[in-house]
Design an enzyme around this catalytic site. Structure first.
Site, mmCIF file in Angstrom:
data_model
loop_
_atom_site.group_PDB
_atom_site.id
_atom_site.type_symbol
_atom_site.label_atom_id
_atom_site.label_comp_id
_atom_site.label_asym_id
_atom_site.label_seq_id
_atom_site.Cartn_x
_atom_site.Cartn_y
_atom_site.Cartn_z
ATOM 1 N N GLN A 66 0.825 -1.212 0.000
ATOM 2 C CA GLN A 66 0.000 0.000 0.000
ATOM 3 C C GLN A 66 0.865 1.270 0.000
ATOM 4 O O GLN A 66 0.450 2.311 0.521
ATOM 5 C CB GLN A 66 -0.948 0.005 1.205
ATOM 6 N N SER A 67 2.040 1.188 -0.578
ATOM 7 C CA SER A 67 2.946 2.340 -0.564
ATOM 8 C C SER A 67 2.351 3.561 -1.278
ATOM 9 O O SER A 67 2.000 3.495 -2.466
ATOM 10 C CB SER A 67 4.260 1.941 -1.239
ATOM 11 N N ASN A 68 2.271 4.657 -0.546
ATOM 12 C CA ASN A 68 1.835 5.927 -1.155
ATOM 13 C C ASN A 68 2.911 6.436 -2.106
ATOM 14 O O ASN A 68 2.622 7.044 -3.125
ATOM 15 C CB ASN A 68 1.603 6.975 -0.063
ATOM 16 N N ALA A 88 5.034 4.630 -3.869
ATOM 17 C CA ALA A 88 5.030 3.863 -5.126
ATOM 18 C C ALA A 88 3.914 4.392 -6.032
ATOM 19 O O ALA A 88 4.132 4.620 -7.228
ATOM 20 C CB ALA A 88 4.855 2.379 -4.829
#
Ligand SMILES: Cc1ncc(COP(=O)(O)O)c(C=O)c1O
Length: 329
Positions: free
Chosen positions: A74-76, A78
């Site tokens: 859930q990387s913002n 990325a």
């Protein structure tokens, strides 16, 4: 006058600063303001795009046509990288950490919508050799005739940190316009670049605010070192170092809770209550934990020396959707 590296305009700036009237009144302590860096854009939303303005300009200057980065599922960061790449008509390749079959939701869903190529790696691989894996991806892309640029986790390195050096300059302008002096600046710390940039500018301009980072993973010692290293990398670009002691890097440890990206019921309840009280939605991984920590610290009387606190809302809204099962209405 310090000369920052060249940067590209991507974010909607300046972001607004708003007062949280009802929260301040409820706590009956310092006045609490919030800087809406969650509103730097919609696809770009959050703190990462400020760092990418500098990192991506460096990539373009080097003639790169692919951005490679890494993060949690859930990387913002990325997602913001995928959005920036699509906006500029170049490619993005994301190396994402997961140990299980993931629901297509939140940031991960948007990564796909934005056309990012994705490689999954395990938590162990991520910990041990994510940079190596990104270098392998770069080799593969370069062999195909591309020129790829690697952005480390969270864009938290010497170049990325300038996004928040510039944000601090923006805060100084807003202080003048608003006739307010913030004596404490509080933010979530996940990989340290946001903190490093704010700290650098705060010291460079001899501003006397205290910058507090609330870590959402690892611990105080880890981040004092990580931020120290990022700062020294930044000095190589500007050739203007600042004098500081590691102990001036204020990390409030104690709010990691169950661990990175794992929520406790009290954190979710806090996010829900604040949304109803102020119409501001925090995220479960970063800002929810950090603001929860700030409020707990104010309740303990630990912010008594401060009159005006500025909390930086660094975004993360899309990460709330995969946690919808934890909310009760
Ligand atoms: C929404 C959000 N807030 C805060 C942070 C922490 O910023 P930094 O990684 O610069 O410490 C991140 C990323 O890690 C983030 O995505």
């Amino acid at each position: 006058m310090i000369k920052l590296p060249e940067s590209i305009d991507l974010a909607n700036l300046p972001t607004k600063i708003e007062k949280l009237d009802r929260l301040s009144k409820y706590l009956n302590g310092p006045e609490i303001y919030i800087k809406r860096d969650d509103q730097t854009g919609s696809e770009f939303s959050g703190n990462k795009v400020r760092k990418l303005e500098f990192a991506v300009q460096e990539a373009l200057n080097e003639g790169c046509d692919y951005l490679i980065t890494c993060g949690g599922i859930q990387s913002n960061h990325a997602r913001a990288t995928a959005a920036v790449a699509a906006k500029l008509g170049i490619g993005s390749y994301l190396v994402l950490r997961t140990n299980k079959e993931e629901m297509i939701d939140g940031n991960y869903f948007l990564d796909g919508v934005l056309g990012a190529k994705i490689r999954f790696i395990t938590a162990e691989e991520y910990r041990e050799r994510r940079m190596e894996i990104m270098k392998e991806v770069k080799e593969e892309l370069d062999k195909k005739g591309h020129k790829a640029y690697i952005i480390p986790e969270g864009s938290s390195n010497g170049i990325g940190a300038f996004g928040y050096f510039k944000a601090m300059e923006e805060i100084f302008e807003q202080e003048k316009e608003m006739g307010i002096k913030f004596d404490a600046i509080v933010l979530a710390v996940g990989s340290g670049g946001t903190y490093a940039g704010l700290f650098y500018a705060n010291k460079y301009y001899k501003n006397n605010a205290k910058v507090y980072g609330i870590n959402v993973c690892d611990d105080e010692k880890y981040f004092k070192n990580a931020i120290n290293n990022i700062l020294y990398e930044s000095f190589q670009y500007t050739k203007e170092s600042i004098e500081f002691f590691k102990d001036e890097i204020n990390i409030i440890d104690g709010y990691v809770g169950k661990g990175y990206a794992l929520s406790r019921p009290e954190e979710i309840t806090f996010i829900h209550e604040l949304a109803k009280l102020e119409g501001v939605i925090l995220d479960p991984v970063y800002t929810g934990k950090a603001m929860y920590g700030l409020v707990e610290e104010i309740k303990k009387g630990n912010f008594k020396e401060h009159n005006n606190i500025l909390f930086i809302h660094t975004g993360g809204l899309f990460g709330l959707f995969p946690q919808k099962g934890m909310f009760k209405f």
